[in-house]
Design an enzyme around this catalytic site. Sequence first.
Site, PDB file in Angstrom:
ATOM      1  N   HIS A 134      35.151  36.430  44.278  1.00 13.90           N
ATOM      2  CA  HIS A 134      35.947  35.371  43.640  1.00 13.90           C
ATOM      3  C   HIS A 134      36.357  34.325  44.673  1.00 13.90           C
ATOM      4  CE1 HIS A 134      36.377  37.176  39.684  1.00 13.90           C
ATOM      5  NE2 HIS A 134      36.891  38.281  40.183  1.00 13.90           N
ATOM      6  N   GLU A 184      32.861  36.784  37.687  1.00 14.61           N
ATOM      7  CA  GLU A 184      32.959  38.252  37.890  1.00 14.61           C
ATOM      8  C   GLU A 184      31.690  38.818  38.517  1.00 14.61           C
ATOM      9  OE1 GLU A 184      36.698  37.911  36.609  1.00 14.61           O
ATOM     10  OE2 GLU A 184      35.706  39.528  37.678  1.00 14.61           O
TER      11      GLU A 184
HETATM   12  C1  LIG Z   1      38.600  44.125  39.758  1.00 13.64           C
HETATM   13  C2  LIG Z   1      39.009  43.463  38.740  1.00 13.64           C
HETATM   14  C3  LIG Z   1      39.834  42.236  38.902  1.00 13.64           C
HETATM   15 SE1  LIG Z   1      38.956  40.642  38.286  1.00 13.64          SE
HETATM   16  C4  LIG Z   1      38.778  43.930  37.347  1.00 13.64           C
HETATM   17  O1  LIG Z   1      39.690  43.807  36.542  1.00 13.64           O
HETATM   18  N1  LIG Z   1      37.601  44.487  36.951  1.00 13.64           N
HETATM   19  C5  LIG Z   1      36.390  44.647  37.778  1.00 13.64           C
HETATM   20  C6  LIG Z   1      35.524  45.600  36.978  1.00 13.64           C
HETATM   21  C7  LIG Z   1      35.955  45.485  35.554  1.00 13.64           C
HETATM   22  C8  LIG Z   1      37.436  45.044  35.605  1.00 13.64           C
HETATM   23  C9  LIG Z   1      38.363  46.262  35.407  1.00 13.64           C
HETATM   24  O2  LIG Z   1      38.900  46.753  36.396  1.00 13.64           O
HETATM   25  O3  LIG Z   1      38.514  46.685  34.234  1.00 13.64           O
HETATM   26 ZN   LIG Z   2      37.008  39.942  39.000  1.00 13.10          ZN
END
Ligand SMILES: C=C(C[SeH])C(=O)N1CCC[C@H]1C(=O)O
Ligand SMILES: [Zn+2]
Length: 586
Positions: free
Chosen positions: A343, A367
Amino acid sequence: MRALDDKTSKARNRRAIASWNYESNITSYNENVNLQVALEVAEEQKEYWKDTMSYLWHEYQDPDLKRMFEKYSKLGTAALPEDLNERLLQAVSNMQSNYAKATICDYNDKTKCDLHVEPEVTNIFATSNNADELKHTWLEWHKAAGAVSRGNFTEYVAMYNEAAKLNGYDSVAEWWLGEYEEPDTESQFSDLWAEIKPLYQQIHAYVRRLLRIKYGEDVVSARGPIPAHLLGNIWAQTWNNLEKFSRPYPDKPEVDVTANLLAQNYTALQMFKVADEFFTSLGLIPMPDLFWERSIIEKPDDGRDLVCHASAWDFYDGEDFRIKQCTVITDAFFKTTHHEMGHIQYYLQYKDQPVIYRSGANPGFHEAVGDVIALSVATPKHLRKMGLLQDGPDDTESNINQLYKMGLDKIVFLPFAYLLDLFRYGVFRGTTTNEDYNCHFWQLRDTIQGIEPPAPRSEDDFDAAAKYHVSADVEYARYYISYIIQFQFHQALCQLAGEYNSDDSSQLLSNCDIYQSLEAGQALSNMLSLGSSKPWPDAMEVLTGTRKMDASGVLGYFKPLHDWLKAENERNGEFVGWEPSTVPYC
Ligand SMILES: C=C(C[SeH])C(=O)N1CCC[C@H]1C(=O)O
Ligand SMILES: [Zn+2]
């Protein structure tokens, strides 16, 4: 435009600072300041908006100027009258604070009741083999973090939908889908899932068999969904904690770097430095000094409440970029560190764009950046280069094991990510009301993901809010899309790095490492530096030469595993797919 750009930069900077102060130290003072700043900035935005809309921008010929005005014309939640905006902000703040502060009691020590989701609950799901402990922890967390937020969530939906209508959308669902800028986005999402589902059903069947062997027929059925508390993750969204006991060739060494990270006394800072070095090895931009000064990379030990969920921040002044994460030294956090740094790299790449263009080409792009890098880092070849993995065989069985480990993260995640916003589209459109939130949520979990709750559920529960992004108002289709397009990006980068050639079957995409490839880095930079100044197919084309999000990348990457799983499930006579759950949840 220049003046508007400056005003917008200052307004966003003010909002980011107030939000950072609140999320990194949740006090009623910081919460109120955050609310007040958000309301003040919204009122300022309303003024700029009236002025901007006084121009006949629909008639403009210059496509770039027209695109900027189009983006400025979306006032967002600031379009709400101040009192309704305050109700919306308060509802989200209440849910976010509840989630961050939520604690449960330990299964073994009922007097120990200070367990947060990070790191304690996450660690229990990563290490426990006790089905009763896992069931207790699952039920307690969903009560403390989910059910409590039902009222605030209903208020949030009502206010947010009002804002959607004021921005010209039928509901928030159309607003969120509109961020992908294509009229058929919703059917594209559904078509992608139809292509991937057969692969998911194979890994689901394989894992269910091994869980049935481990926990017994009366806990894990032969033809039904898998109980949600047995999958190594509180939300059952990724199953990599099952790798140890379920990998296809157990006599081959496991590919989990946690032990080596600990043995080599890795610190959180070292994980960040190693991640930064990968990006700079591609010729990309190093993390600025301010990043190292202002980021929070470990959970503060001063007892404060804070939002631990990992996040990356752009302060929209071209200099201040930060990560906040409660790092634990594990394989999973090694990946998350690269994810978050992806990011920051994107922020750095587009920091000289007009502020209105400082976002991802579409939410999925943002992402995908860090994950693309992590696809190279996760290869045994790269991990050995870093001294994080002992030397080992590079044979077919080891490759299947490696693909299986990746599949427990990437394939398994797709139905979860897809259904989380299918659920919220239904809520925003009113086809799901607060009389059937939990019933509809579990219908999707059952039919799309093939998992079921560990105990009967009712509308006294609200399990969706036990997931951070539902309590924090973060759209989730971005991750679904990211886990598809990151393989398209990976394939293009690997070809540029000379690490993959579709005509040469000996070069597996899952063994590609783009480390130190300046060609790959340059191509990635050419795409990222666009920000959202062009429609995302233009950005996609810059890197991959194609203009479509398609499943060919992920299906090609996992093809050897898909073939192996089909043969293995057939050999075991395993039923592929699942019958509806018999656990009452509606
Ligand atoms: C690491 C983050 C911050 Se943008 C995240 O929320 N993710 C990355 C993988 C999918 C999602 C989750 O944890 O549910
Ligand atoms: Zn993320």
